[in-house]
Design a protein around this motif. Structure first.
Motif, mmCIF file in Angstrom:
data_model
loop_
_atom_site.group_PDB
_atom_site.id
_atom_site.type_symbol
_atom_site.label_atom_id
_atom_site.label_comp_id
_atom_site.label_asym_id
_atom_site.label_seq_id
_atom_site.Cartn_x
_atom_site.Cartn_y
_atom_site.Cartn_z
ATOM 1 N N LEU A 1 -6.185 -7.312 -0.796
ATOM 2 C CA LEU A 1 -4.938 -6.565 -0.692
ATOM 3 C C LEU A 1 -4.394 -6.608 0.724
ATOM 4 O O LEU A 1 -3.183 -6.601 0.943
ATOM 5 C CB LEU A 1 -5.176 -5.106 -1.097
ATOM 6 N N LEU B 1 -2.025 0.287 7.584
ATOM 7 C CA LEU B 1 -2.354 0.542 6.193
ATOM 8 C C LEU B 1 -2.223 2.038 5.930
ATOM 9 O O LEU B 1 -2.791 2.852 6.659
ATOM 10 C CB LEU B 1 -3.793 0.100 5.928
ATOM 11 N N PRO B 2 -1.477 2.420 4.890
ATOM 12 C CA PRO B 2 -1.346 3.855 4.614
ATOM 13 C C PRO B 2 -2.580 4.386 3.888
ATOM 14 O O PRO B 2 -2.521 4.748 2.736
ATOM 15 C CB PRO B 2 -0.090 3.935 3.737
ATOM 16 N N LEU B 3 -3.727 4.414 4.597
ATOM 17 C CA LEU B 3 -4.976 4.907 4.014
ATOM 18 C C LEU B 3 -4.896 6.409 3.736
ATOM 19 O O LEU B 3 -4.358 7.160 4.535
ATOM 20 C CB LEU B 3 -6.141 4.655 4.976
ATOM 21 N N ARG B 4 -5.450 6.797 2.600
ATOM 22 C CA ARG B 4 -5.465 8.230 2.278
ATOM 23 C C ARG B 4 -6.879 8.622 1.874
ATOM 24 O O ARG B 4 -7.182 8.726 0.692
ATOM 25 C CB ARG B 4 -4.499 8.523 1.135
ATOM 26 N N GLY C 1 0.802 -1.223 0.000
ATOM 27 C CA GLY C 1 0.000 0.000 0.000
ATOM 28 C C GLY C 1 0.831 1.267 0.000
ATOM 29 O O GLY C 1 0.303 2.348 -0.214
ATOM 30 N N GLY C 2 2.122 1.138 0.251
ATOM 31 C CA GLY C 2 3.009 2.301 0.309
ATOM 32 C C GLY C 2 3.434 2.756 -1.080
ATOM 33 O O GLY C 2 3.466 1.977 -2.028
ATOM 34 N N THR D 1 -11.827 0.135 -4.958
ATOM 35 C CA THR D 1 -11.201 -0.611 -3.859
ATOM 36 C C THR D 1 -12.092 -0.466 -2.635
ATOM 37 O O THR D 1 -12.574 0.633 -2.348
ATOM 38 C CB THR D 1 -9.802 -0.049 -3.533
ATOM 39 N N PRO E 1 -0.883 5.077 -4.019
ATOM 40 C CA PRO E 1 -0.620 4.797 -2.598
ATOM 41 C C PRO E 1 -1.916 4.724 -1.803
ATOM 42 O O PRO E 1 -2.842 5.500 -2.048
ATOM 43 C CB PRO E 1 0.228 6.001 -2.175
ATOM 44 N N GLY E 2 -1.975 3.778 -0.861
ATOM 45 C CA GLY E 2 -3.189 3.573 -0.075
ATOM 46 C C GLY E 2 -4.238 2.783 -0.829
ATOM 47 O O GLY E 2 -5.389 2.733 -0.405
ATOM 48 N N TYR E 3 -3.855 2.171 -1.966
ATOM 49 C CA TYR E 3 -4.724 1.270 -2.734
ATOM 50 C C TYR E 3 -5.846 1.957 -3.500
ATOM 51 O O TYR E 3 -6.794 1.306 -3.938
ATOM 52 C CB TYR E 3 -5.333 0.186 -1.824
ATOM 53 N N ARG E 4 -5.787 3.279 -3.657
ATOM 54 C CA ARG E 4 -6.818 3.951 -4.463
ATOM 55 C C ARG E 4 -6.636 3.598 -5.934
ATOM 56 O O ARG E 4 -5.510 3.629 -6.442
ATOM 57 C CB ARG E 4 -6.716 5.469 -4.274
ATOM 58 N N MET F 1 -13.292 3.325 -2.379
ATOM 59 C CA MET F 1 -12.366 4.321 -2.934
ATOM 60 C C MET F 1 -12.362 4.229 -4.461
ATOM 61 O O MET F 1 -12.253 3.136 -5.022
ATOM 62 C CB MET F 1 -10.941 4.066 -2.429
ATOM 63 N N HIS F 2 -12.447 5.398 -5.095
ATOM 64 C CA HIS F 2 -12.490 5.462 -6.557
ATOM 65 C C HIS F 2 -11.316 6.266 -7.092
ATOM 66 O O HIS F 2 -10.703 7.044 -6.361
ATOM 67 C CB HIS F 2 -13.816 6.068 -7.005
#
Lengths: 163, 163
Positions: B79, B3-6, A57-58, B106, A95-98, B125-126
């Motif tokens: 993921l 998780l690096p969520l954004r 995810g990074g 996602t 990044p962050g799986y978007r 997430m889109h």
């Protein structure tokens, strides 16, 4: 945990080679911006920017610069990180799986120690034959082959590009 | 590893709710085909097929059936899998991380225990506002809300849909 890889000769491009440098130095060259930027593009192309957040995810992003000065940013994220063994990233996710606005491919790198050398395998996976052909036309085989040669020389020269 | 969520309010759809069932049962309902299929679609839609290979890169696929009998297959992969806590999957990548021909979104699910209940958070997430709007039109808020209600009732009824 094993990666559930599903190779497909109709959709994958593969580069495989033995290189004369140990696996931990190959890992270092692939995972630190200062040691990746010098060799990552076939010269005279250069890398002007590199971001590495080494975890699933990074971020893994680079910006390539053509000899004419045009910039080509590539943004993506890591999917699988196993030190000295395996590195998987994709530009289909930011990044962050978007989801990415420009999905193109997933890269799998497999490093296997052979004494003090490394068996190096790079796989580029695509979603359809059109993307595969586009990548071939962009010069996958020459390009990825050239940068491995550059990386090997860079590592052998003490992490400096030979003059 | 975090998780690096954004999160991005312009590109994400979020459903958040407290549900009156413990977190380990929510996990079970989300991660075993037999316990996922009964509640996963807003009835009278049904799920006719479900594949779960619960690990990063592993398959998460479902086929939905409309009341008129039309089938809608959805293929994707996990993921991030953290038992009783977090489940992330995407349809932008097929199993084994191959880019998908139909990338869309996602999904991030976050489960937090609140005594014997669960705080449930689902994030879609889109990659752009167009996809977000398409998902909204498809009925994200009603649809995802309905299936959480169905799931809660299903778990409370001993993993059987109430008559």
């Amino acid at each position: 945990m094993n990666l559930p890889l599903r190779p497909d000769p109709k959709l994958d491009l593969v580069l495989e080679r033995d290189i004369d440098v140990p696996v931990d130095l190959v890992w270092k060259a692939w995972t630190t911006p200062e040691h990746l930027m010098p060799w990552f593009c076939p010269l005279p192309w250069t890398v002007t920017d590199c971001k590495i957040d080494l975890r699933p995810g990074g971020e893994f992003s680079t910006t390539m610069r053509s000899p004419e000065g045009q910039l080509f940013p590539n943004r993506g994220c890591y999917l699988d990180v196993v030190k000295n063994e395996r590195l998987v990233w994709t530009d289909t996710l930011l990044p962050g799986y978007r989801p990415s606005p420009k999905p193109f491919f997933t890269a799998v790198l497999l490093f296997t120690p052979k004494g003090n050398a490394t068996h190096y395998k790079a796989i580029a996976m695509h979603g359809n034959e059109e993307t595969l052909k586009q990548h071939e036309k962009m010069g996958f085989h020459d390009g990825w082959g050239t940068v491995v040669t550059q990386m090997e020389a860079f590592i052998k020269n003490g992490f400096k590009m030979p003059a």
